[in-house]
Enzyme design. Structure first.
Site, PDB file in Angstrom:
ATOM      1  N   ARG A 136      -0.064  -8.328  14.076  1.00  0.00           N
ATOM      2  CA  ARG A 136      -0.602  -7.371  13.114  1.00  0.00           C
ATOM      3  C   ARG A 136      -1.482  -8.066  12.080  1.00  0.00           C
ATOM      4  NH1 ARG A 136       4.419  -4.835  10.882  1.00  0.00           N
ATOM      5  NH2 ARG A 136       3.093  -3.344   9.825  1.00  0.00           N
ATOM      6  N   ARG A 173      11.406  -6.303   4.604  1.00  0.00           N
ATOM      7  CA  ARG A 173      11.177  -4.869   4.406  1.00  0.00           C
ATOM      8  C   ARG A 173      12.225  -4.061   5.181  1.00  0.00           C
ATOM      9  NH1 ARG A 173       5.277  -2.227   5.056  1.00  0.00           N
ATOM     10  NH2 ARG A 173       5.455  -2.624   7.291  1.00  0.00           N
ATOM     11  N   ARG A 190      11.873  -1.938  10.622  1.00  0.00           N
ATOM     12  CA  ARG A 190      10.903  -1.414  11.582  1.00  0.00           C
ATOM     13  C   ARG A 190      10.755  -2.393  12.730  1.00  0.00           C
ATOM     14  NH1 ARG A 190       5.489   0.421   8.461  1.00  0.00           N
ATOM     15  NH2 ARG A 190       4.594  -0.490  10.333  1.00  0.00           N
ATOM     16  N   ARG A 233      -8.865   1.646   9.316  1.00  0.00           N
ATOM     17  CA  ARG A 233      -8.361   0.312   9.624  1.00  0.00           C
ATOM     18  C   ARG A 233      -9.356  -0.464  10.471  1.00  0.00           C
ATOM     19  NH1 ARG A 233      -2.526   1.083   9.378  1.00  0.00           N
ATOM     20  NH2 ARG A 233      -1.332  -0.731   9.976  1.00  0.00           N
ATOM     21  N   LYS A 243       0.825  -1.214   0.000  1.00  0.00           N
ATOM     22  CA  LYS A 243       0.000   0.000   0.000  1.00  0.00           C
ATOM     23  C   LYS A 243       0.855   1.259   0.000  1.00  0.00           C
ATOM     24  CE  LYS A 243      -2.009  -0.568   4.044  1.00  0.00           C
ATOM     25  NZ  LYS A 243      -1.521  -1.861   4.538  1.00  0.00           N
TER      26      LYS A 243
HETATM   27  P1  AMP Z   1       1.463   1.139   9.421  1.00  0.00           P
HETATM   28  O1  AMP Z   1       2.713   1.894   9.150  1.00  0.00           O
HETATM   29  O2  AMP Z   1       0.290   1.594   8.608  1.00  0.00           O
HETATM   30  O3  AMP Z   1       1.648  -0.354   9.372  1.00  0.00           O
HETATM   31  O4  AMP Z   1       1.070   1.494  10.947  1.00  0.00           O
HETATM   32  C1  AMP Z   1       1.930   1.200  12.024  1.00  0.00           C
HETATM   33  C2  AMP Z   1       1.151   1.129  13.330  1.00  0.00           C
HETATM   34  O5  AMP Z   1       0.511   2.395  13.590  1.00  0.00           O
HETATM   35  C3  AMP Z   1       0.028   0.118  13.383  1.00  0.00           C
HETATM   36  O6  AMP Z   1       0.481  -1.193  13.702  1.00  0.00           O
HETATM   37  C4  AMP Z   1      -0.875   0.709  14.467  1.00  0.00           C
HETATM   38  O7  AMP Z   1      -0.328   0.481  15.764  1.00  0.00           O
HETATM   39  C5  AMP Z   1      -0.766   2.191  14.178  1.00  0.00           C
HETATM   40  N1  AMP Z   1      -1.795   2.636  13.196  1.00  0.00           N
HETATM   41  C6  AMP Z   1      -1.574   3.110  11.929  1.00  0.00           C
HETATM   42  N2  AMP Z   1      -2.727   3.439  11.326  1.00  0.00           N
HETATM   43  C7  AMP Z   1      -3.718   3.156  12.207  1.00  0.00           C
HETATM   44  C8  AMP Z   1      -5.133   3.260  12.176  1.00  0.00           C
HETATM   45  N3  AMP Z   1      -5.798   3.696  11.091  1.00  0.00           N
HETATM   46  N4  AMP Z   1      -5.829   2.883  13.286  1.00  0.00           N
HETATM   47  C9  AMP Z   1      -5.201   2.459  14.387  1.00  0.00           C
HETATM   48  N5  AMP Z   1      -3.859   2.306  14.488  1.00  0.00           N
HETATM   49  C10 AMP Z   1      -3.118   2.658  13.418  1.00  0.00           C
END
Ligand code: AMP
Length: 211
Positions: free
Chosen positions: A168, A129, A157, A90, A15
């Site tokens: 996740r 990644r 990360r 999400r 994404k």
């Molecule tokens: P990502 O980089 O999108 O994988 O986001 C990393 C982390 O940020 C996730 O594992 C959540 O802990 C938090 N996070 C990101 N976007 C959201 C969202 N829309 N709702 C809740 N938590 C989020």
């Protein structure tokens, strides 16, 4: 009027990579809630302190807090001509809040692009990644290798480590995947097969489907 796009798909489906490129070529902002949270963590803000435990464990940040942050971002001037939302919504409550927020302004999401990649492939992708701590650029040691000269400074990360990846993925299936049906009902869902294809190929598929 530019497009308002939501990117859907499991963590690691690609994404972010696609959203960054689409935003660049369409000249609209790329809004990643994960990036916003990580930036606040790095800078040690109050928000950063509040969300740290969720990010560390791979759990979702509470819906209301996340939606408030997105709402503040979407009223900024650069969002007037559309945007690409990456990692938001999400959960179904987040998707409902976003829909309500837009409706109050006479707006709606134009396309929800779901990049579909099976779990077996996701686990391999996330462990490969890497990102550039200076530019934020994201690479994959297998599918999208970094230039040799920067390979050494790349980092993994914290939440891409195997223990957190399983949490996740579980959260994705239980809480996030139901929003695919939500956008299907709204008539804006676009499914993109994301397995065994290069980022370039996926990008082409997205452009074709967006017309
Ligand atoms: P990502 O980089 O999108 O994988 O986001 C990393 C982390 O940020 C996730 O594992 C959540 O802990 C938090 N996070 C990101 N976007 C959201 C969202 N829309 N709702 C809740 N938590 C989020």
């Amino acid at each position: 009027m530019g497009l308002k796009i939501v990117m859907l798909g499991a963590p690691g489906a690609g994404k972010g990579t696609q959203a960054i490129r689409m935003a660049q070529e369409m000249g609209i902002p790329h809004i990643s809630t994960g990036d916003i949270f990580r930036k606040n963590l790095r800078e040690g803000t109050d928000l950063g302190k509040e969300v740290q435990k969720y990010l560390d464990s791979g759990a979702l940040v509470p819906d209301q807090l996340t939606c408030d942050i997105v709402a503040d971002r979407l009223v900024e001037e650069d969002c007037a001509n559309g945007y690409i939302l990456d990692g938001f919504p999400r959960s179904v409550p987040q998707a409902e809040m976003l829909t309500r927020f837009l409706k109050e302004r006479g707006e709606a999401i134009d396309a929800a692009i779901n990049i579909d990649v099976p779990d077996e492939e996701i686990v391999g992708r996330l462990s490969a990644r890497r990102s550039d701590p200076e530019t934020g650029a994201v690479y994959n040691l297998i599918f999208n290798p970094p230039p040799a000269e920067i390979a050494e400074k790349l980092i993994q990360r914290e939440d891409d480590k195997p223990e957190t990846v399983q949490t996740r993925l579980k959260t994705y299936h239980e809480t996030t995947a139901p929003i695919i049906g939500f956008y299907e009902k709204l008539g804006v869902l676009k499914n993109i097969p994301g397995s065994n294809a290069s980022p370039d190929e996926i990008y082409k598929r997205i452009m074709i489907i967006l017309g």
